[in-house]
Design an enzyme around this catalytic site. Structure first.
Site, PDB file in Angstrom:
ATOM      1  N   ASP A  93       3.300   9.332  -0.624  1.00  0.00           N
ATOM      2  CA  ASP A  93       2.135   8.569  -0.175  1.00  0.00           C
ATOM      3  C   ASP A  93       1.856   7.472  -1.192  1.00  0.00           C
ATOM      4  O   ASP A  93       1.900   7.718  -2.404  1.00  0.00           O
ATOM      5  CB  ASP A  93       0.921   9.506  -0.084  1.00  0.00           C
ATOM      6  CG  ASP A  93       0.008   9.159   1.079  1.00  0.00           C
ATOM      7  OD1 ASP A  93      -0.027   7.987   1.481  1.00  0.00           O
ATOM      8  OD2 ASP A  93      -0.673  10.078   1.577  1.00  0.00           O
ATOM      9  N   HIS A 135       0.817  -1.220   0.000  1.00  0.00           N
ATOM     10  CA  HIS A 135       0.000   0.000   0.000  1.00  0.00           C
ATOM     11  C   HIS A 135       0.850   1.268   0.000  1.00  0.00           C
ATOM     12  O   HIS A 135       0.338   2.351  -0.276  1.00  0.00           O
ATOM     13  CB  HIS A 135      -0.938  -0.011   1.209  1.00  0.00           C
ATOM     14  CG  HIS A 135      -2.024  -1.037   1.091  1.00  0.00           C
ATOM     15  ND1 HIS A 135      -3.327  -0.739   0.774  1.00  0.00           N
ATOM     16  CD2 HIS A 135      -1.984  -2.388   1.193  1.00  0.00           C
ATOM     17  CE1 HIS A 135      -4.040  -1.847   0.709  1.00  0.00           C
ATOM     18  NE2 HIS A 135      -3.246  -2.869   0.967  1.00  0.00           N
TER      19      HIS A 135
HETATM   20  O1  LIG Z   1      -2.387   0.682  10.767  1.00  0.00           O
HETATM   21  P1  LIG Z   1      -1.717   1.963  11.140  1.00  0.00           P
HETATM   22  O2  LIG Z   1      -0.298   1.790  11.585  1.00  0.00           O
HETATM   23  O3  LIG Z   1      -2.545   2.763  12.117  1.00  0.00           O
HETATM   24  O4  LIG Z   1      -1.631   2.882   9.824  1.00  0.00           O
HETATM   25  C1  LIG Z   1      -2.735   3.092   8.961  1.00  0.00           C
HETATM   26  C2  LIG Z   1      -2.445   2.571   7.561  1.00  0.00           C
HETATM   27  O5  LIG Z   1      -1.497   3.466   6.958  1.00  0.00           O
HETATM   28  C3  LIG Z   1      -0.987   3.090   5.675  1.00  0.00           C
HETATM   29  O6  LIG Z   1      -2.003   3.212   4.657  1.00  0.00           O
HETATM   30  C4  LIG Z   1      -1.719   3.054   3.289  1.00  0.00           C
HETATM   31  O7  LIG Z   1      -2.797   2.472   2.587  1.00  0.00           O
HETATM   32  C5  LIG Z   1      -3.663   3.333   1.840  1.00  0.00           C
HETATM   33  C6  LIG Z   1      -4.608   2.447   1.021  1.00  0.00           C
HETATM   34  O8  LIG Z   1      -3.934   1.723   0.031  1.00  0.00           O
HETATM   35  C7  LIG Z   1      -2.881   4.260   0.936  1.00  0.00           C
HETATM   36  O9  LIG Z   1      -3.796   5.155   0.290  1.00  0.00           O
HETATM   37  C8  LIG Z   1      -1.891   5.061   1.767  1.00  0.00           C
HETATM   38  O10 LIG Z   1      -1.101   5.842   0.882  1.00  0.00           O
HETATM   39  C9  LIG Z   1      -0.989   4.144   2.573  1.00  0.00           C
HETATM   40  O11 LIG Z   1      -0.203   4.954   3.440  1.00  0.00           O
HETATM   41  C10 LIG Z   1      -0.410   1.695   5.758  1.00  0.00           C
HETATM   42  O12 LIG Z   1       0.134   1.330   4.506  1.00  0.00           O
HETATM   43  C11 LIG Z   1      -1.426   0.686   6.270  1.00  0.00           C
HETATM   44  O13 LIG Z   1      -0.838  -0.606   6.426  1.00  0.00           O
HETATM   45  C12 LIG Z   1      -1.902   1.136   7.644  1.00  0.00           C
HETATM   46  O14 LIG Z   1      -2.931   0.278   8.119  1.00  0.00           O
HETATM   47  O1  LIG Z   2     -11.420  11.048  10.503  1.00  0.00           O
HETATM   48  C1  LIG Z   2     -11.134  10.239   9.629  1.00  0.00           C
HETATM   49  C2  LIG Z   2      -9.955  10.340   8.844  1.00  0.00           C
HETATM   50  C3  LIG Z   2      -9.732   9.407   7.845  1.00  0.00           C
HETATM   51  N1  LIG Z   2     -10.624   8.390   7.649  1.00  0.00           N
HETATM   52  C4  LIG Z   2     -10.386   7.427   6.552  1.00  0.00           C
HETATM   53  O2  LIG Z   2      -9.048   6.957   6.603  1.00  0.00           O
HETATM   54  C5  LIG Z   2      -8.590   6.707   5.283  1.00  0.00           C
HETATM   55  C6  LIG Z   2      -7.225   7.343   5.103  1.00  0.00           C
HETATM   56  O3  LIG Z   2      -6.621   6.757   3.982  1.00  0.00           O
HETATM   57  P1  LIG Z   2      -5.441   7.404   3.161  1.00  0.00           P
HETATM   58  O4  LIG Z   2      -5.153   6.493   2.047  1.00  0.00           O
HETATM   59  O5  LIG Z   2      -5.782   8.793   2.761  1.00  0.00           O
HETATM   60  O6  LIG Z   2      -4.189   7.521   4.158  1.00  0.00           O
HETATM   61  P2  LIG Z   2      -3.520   6.517   5.215  1.00  0.00           P
HETATM   62  O7  LIG Z   2      -4.009   6.963   6.557  1.00  0.00           O
HETATM   63  O8  LIG Z   2      -3.932   5.134   4.882  1.00  0.00           O
HETATM   64  O9  LIG Z   2      -2.057   6.737   5.069  1.00  0.00           O
HETATM   65  C7  LIG Z   2      -9.628   7.236   4.316  1.00  0.00           C
HETATM   66  O10 LIG Z   2     -10.369   6.183   3.745  1.00  0.00           O
HETATM   67  C8  LIG Z   2     -10.532   8.106   5.211  1.00  0.00           C
HETATM   68  O11 LIG Z   2     -11.882   8.130   4.798  1.00  0.00           O
HETATM   69  C9  LIG Z   2     -11.765   8.264   8.423  1.00  0.00           C
HETATM   70  O12 LIG Z   2     -12.572   7.345   8.233  1.00  0.00           O
HETATM   71  N2  LIG Z   2     -11.995   9.211   9.388  1.00  0.00           N
END
Ligand SMILES: O=P(O)(O)OC[C@H]1O[C@H](O[C@H]2O[C@H](CO)[C@@H](O)[C@H](O)[C@H]2O)[C@H](O)[C@@H](O)[C@@H]1O
Ligand SMILES: O=c1ccn([C@@H]2O[C@H](COP(=O)(O)OP(=O)(O)O)[C@@H](O)[C@H]2O)c(=O)[nH]1
Length: 487
Positions: free
Chosen positions: A364, A157
């Site tokens: 990202d 991701h």
């Molecule tokens: O599980 P956490 O440590 O709390 O972090 C939240 C997630 O962050 C990252 O999200 C990624 O996935 C998104 C969907 O493909 C993508 O849009 C974003 O750019 C990524 O940063 C991480 O990769 C996840 O594993 C985490 O669960």
């Molecule tokens: O207050 C919040 C902030 C974020 N999101 C969700 O968290 C995800 C964030 O995903 P993103 O790929 O932008 O970034 P990541 O946190 O995975 O790096 C999106 O689907 C948002 O709709 C949510 O449900 N509530």
């Protein structure tokens, strides 16, 4: 084919709660509709040697979620240690933040091996495993060691950086060689995929043919699968969000001023300091925008036990206080800064209320917020997306106002342009982006990946006798029998 999806983070499946990150948000509807079993961490740990991993299973649409308590002795070293203090900074090209610890690597491998053992109880006669993200780079190899010969795919991701950055990760060769036990490796963008192939060809010296890496594990196909969203769901949420108290209170509070919105986890990859500095620059250099544009920044705390995240939280809080102190008035707060999350139904209403969406990460994988902001707009009067060129989403959302998140002046100018953009141009840009989002949904993303995974496994098994040779032997054979393709 039974599908077992594996990730560290799983969604809780409660419609009124915020999602923690895009991975969980994206996989929830996939599991609900595909009937898959989604296995992940419960967020709790358990002491001692577990003979049978402790799992709680609950239904999720036509599928189910199984959450496991991970081993107490290794959880910290795995999640806060190797995954988020070595891999995450490297994957986001922040070599300066990589923390090296031998114990963390051991814990990471232990948790990967633990998860592989736990998965055996979810294996039926015809099963495909789909592993998600950098927490489980070695899980495919652990499953193969347990004798699993089912299709096993992996999707990353996050971005994948250039080889020189990955070389800063402890045990990178061993780990990336283990990744080649997967039949299919999926990436968000072409650049990520090419960087991975560059490492496999350069650092590991492996042969690569048409996106397939040949190694002692056989054939591993590398391909791009940009993750999508359910755009119709966000449009529907946004259309009926006005009655929600948070949304209506926000609208009443605006007094005709324009609103920009940022929604991020509090993560150094999201570029929050530069974004806030850009608003500071805008209000300083073009004072006519004071009172006429304000920023709503939702910054959900993330990975709080890690020093770099604690430091960031303090830095952003200080900066917001400073900017509000200098530009604020008795009846105007330039930045509304919230350290809490909202449900997606509310978020859609907040997105629609804002004339400008600011998504300016330094790096990202995709950034689903960018896509959700677009999907939630009013088609008759859409807002403008200001988007970093370093978000994976920029590849598809190419009619957004693209910015370089390192260029604070450039971002300030882009915000001013967005605020003044005429309706015809806003609609033209939005129509083009919406077409892309509708043409590539989250359900398609998952069915494309799973179809390709099954195909790859079949090809791998058919090619097994030759591809199973060690890579050195392959290279020798290739030079010895020139003109013969080794697939
Ligand atoms: O599980 P956490 O440590 O709390 O972090 C939240 C997630 O962050 C990252 O999200 C990624 O996935 C998104 C969907 O493909 C993508 O849009 C974003 O750019 C990524 O940063 C991480 O990769 C996840 O594993 C985490 O669960
Ligand atoms: O207050 C919040 C902030 C974020 N999101 C969700 O968290 C995800 C964030 O995903 P993103 O790929 O932008 O970034 P990541 O946190 O995975 O790096 C999106 O689907 C948002 O709709 C949510 O449900 N509530």
């Amino acid at each position: 084919m039974n599908l077992v999806v594996v990730s560290n983070r799983v969604a809780r499946g409660k419609p009124n709660e915020p999602m923690t990150g895009g991975l969980a948000a994206a996989l929830l509807p996939v599991v609900e509709h595909s009937g898959a079993i989604w296995v992940g961490s419960s967020g709790r740990v358990r002491d001692g040697h577990q003979k049978e991993p402790f799992a709680e299973i609950e239904a999720l649409g036509s599928g189910a979620i199984a959450t496991l308590d991970l081993p107490a002795a290794h959880y910290g070293g795995y999640y806060e240690g190797f995954a988020n203090s070595a891999l995450w900074p490297a994957l986001h090209s922040r070599s300066d933040l990589i923390r090296v610890s031998r114990d963390d690597y051991i814990s990471y491998r232990e948790v990967n091996a633990f998860m592989a053992r736990a998965l055996m109880r979810f294996r039926k006669s015809k099963t495909a495993f789909w592993v998600q993200d950098y927490h489980f780079l070695a899980l495919g190899a652990e499953l193969r060691d347990l004798g699993v010969d089912d299709p096993i795919g992996f999707f990353l991701h996050t971005p994948w950086p250039v080889a020189a950055v990955m070389q800063g990760v402890p045990n990178h060769r061993e780990l990336i060689t283990a990744m080649l036990a997967y039949d299919l490796l999926g990436f968000q963008t072409e650049a990520d995929c090419q960087n991975f192939l560059g490492y496999a060809g350069g650092e590991l010296g492996l042969i690569i043919e048409d996106g397939v890496v040949l190694s002692q594990h056989g054939r591993t196909r590398c391909e791009v699968f940009p993750i999508g969203i359910d755009a119709e769901k966000f449009a529907a949420y946004a259309a009926k969000s006005a009655s929600h108290p948070d949304v209506s209170r926000l609208r009443r509070s605006l007094n005709g001023e324009r609103l920009a919105i940022g929604v991020d986890r509090l993560d150094y990859s999201k570029g929050l300091v530069n974004r806030i500095s850009a608003f500071d620059r805008l209000w300083t250099e073009q004072p006519q925008f004071a009172r006429s544009i304000s920023l709503l920044q939702i910054a959900n705390p993330s990975r709080g036990g890690i020093e770099a995240y604690g430091n960031l939280q303090n830095e952003v809080a200080r900066l917001v206080t400073d900017v509000n102190g200098r530009h604020g008035e008795v009846d105007w707060t330039p930045i509304r800064y919230l350290n809490k999350g909202f449900s997606q139904a509310v978020l859609a209403g907040l997105y629609r209320t804002a004339q400008i969406g600011v998504v300016t990460p330094l790096h990202d994988g995709m950034n689903l917020v960018a896509k959700e902001y677009v999907a939630a707009q009013n088609p008759a009067d859409p807002g403008v997306l200001v988007l970093s060129k370093f978000a994976g989403a920029a590849n598809e959302l190419d009619t957004a106002l693209e910015v370089n998140p390192h260029d604070v002046d450039g971002m300030a100018r882009a915000i001013a342009i967005a605020a003044a953009m005429p309706l015809t141009e806003r609609r033209m840009r939005w129509d083009a982006m919406m077409k892309k989002l509708r043409g590539h949904t989250i359900q398609q993303w998952s069915s494309d990946f799973v179809a390709e995974l099954e195909k790859c496994r079949t090809e791998k098994v058919a090619a097994a006798p030759l591809a199973a040779q060690p890579p050195q032997a392959l290279r020798w054979l290739k030079s010895a029998i020139s003109g013969v393709r080794l697939i």
